[in-house]
Design an enzyme around this catalytic site. Sequence first.
Site, PDB file in Angstrom:
ATOM      1  N   HIS A 185       2.441   0.974 -86.717  1.00  0.00           N
ATOM      2  CA  HIS A 185       2.865   2.373 -86.783  1.00  0.00           C
ATOM      3  C   HIS A 185       3.315   2.863 -85.410  1.00  0.00           C
ATOM      4  CE1 HIS A 185      -1.273   2.630 -85.345  1.00  0.00           C
ATOM      5  NE2 HIS A 185      -1.004   3.846 -84.890  1.00  0.00           N
ATOM      6  N   ASP A 219       2.972   6.529 -83.355  1.00  0.00           N
ATOM      7  CA  ASP A 219       2.043   7.653 -83.488  1.00  0.00           C
ATOM      8  C   ASP A 219       2.704   8.908 -84.059  1.00  0.00           C
ATOM      9  OD1 ASP A 219      -0.267   6.367 -82.629  1.00  0.00           O
ATOM     10  OD2 ASP A 219       0.050   6.888 -80.522  1.00  0.00           O
ATOM     11  N   HIS A 270       2.733   0.014 -82.717  1.00  0.00           N
ATOM     12  CA  HIS A 270       1.530  -0.685 -82.281  1.00  0.00           C
ATOM     13  C   HIS A 270       0.580  -0.915 -83.441  1.00  0.00           C
ATOM     14  CE1 HIS A 270       0.876   3.642 -81.654  1.00  0.00           C
ATOM     15  NE2 HIS A 270      -0.417   3.424 -81.853  1.00  0.00           N
ATOM     16  N   ARG A 297      -7.379   8.279 -76.778  1.00  0.00           N
ATOM     17  CA  ARG A 297      -5.923   8.454 -76.766  1.00  0.00           C
ATOM     18  C   ARG A 297      -5.561   9.876 -76.371  1.00  0.00           C
ATOM     19  NH1 ARG A 297      -2.613   8.270 -82.308  1.00  0.00           N
ATOM     20  NH2 ARG A 297      -2.822  10.528 -82.206  1.00  0.00           N
TER      21      ARG A 297
END
Length: 309
Positions: A104, A106, A261, A276
Amino acid sequence: MTTTTTATRLKLTKLGEHIGARIEGLDLSGPLDSQTVDAIRSALNEHKALVFSQSGIETDEQQELFASHFGPLTTAHPTVTFSEQEKKTVLPVDSEQTIANQWHTDVTFIVNPPQASTLRAITLPPYGGETLIANAAAAYRSLPAEIQKLADGLWAEHSNDSDYVRPRTVNTDKEKAYQEAFVSEKYRTIHPVVRVHPLTGEKGLFIGTFARHLKIVGVSPYESHDILRLLQSHVTRPENVLRVAWEPNQLVLFDNRITQHYAIDNYGRAPRKLNRITVAGDIPRSVEGKSSYSVEGDASHYSPIVDPA
């Protein structure tokens, strides 16, 4: 191959032909001068993902400061929220809640996904737990010319109600609560399948797990799925992928506009936590210069819309 950028004293080692570089000898825990920020941005444009092994960052505040050099920050997530004690900008990527083992980019289900993401190692398993990062521009370049022409004109609907939150098994109440929060408000956005990077002009395949189906009149869901699967297979070719083996206090910065990622689930569900923090992004544009548009959901509480930077 190792080179040194003398103007900013950066030691950069290329990690792969198509993606990834390691930067050493730079303390990111405090303010950075504009020359250093420009050098990091230039390296990010070229290598798509930067690994800082000895970043000097030990707190969320320091990670916030580093990320803020590249633009305004988003809050943690459009739908997933945490207690008042948590930093509003920090999304804990915690194995107790989610494993994120789907390819995906983000938050592509909103109209202006983050331009860049930072991940910092907090708790690491005794083995495994690596993160894969793929270069979507290299993937586009690997397509045959006729498939590139087809992809250039395609658009896809992205939604948070996707396979990303439908793992094969749900083991705990925390995992179930995370999934329910993830889809507590529905988002649907139409993005170009090929996105033009605003700084480099590169074309990249802007798809991944949140891309549910193509928006083409007369194309069946079956045909749509097969086209997306064909394009996605080029993104995840091993030649286009960097494998990050996490180390204590390591920080990774990647360009969310032109990468995907994947968190490898190979650590027996031992404790694994990364924090994150993401940098607010611009609205994607297609090869023809047309902009993405929202169909459902307002994410203004999560992220401002910024000019390309």
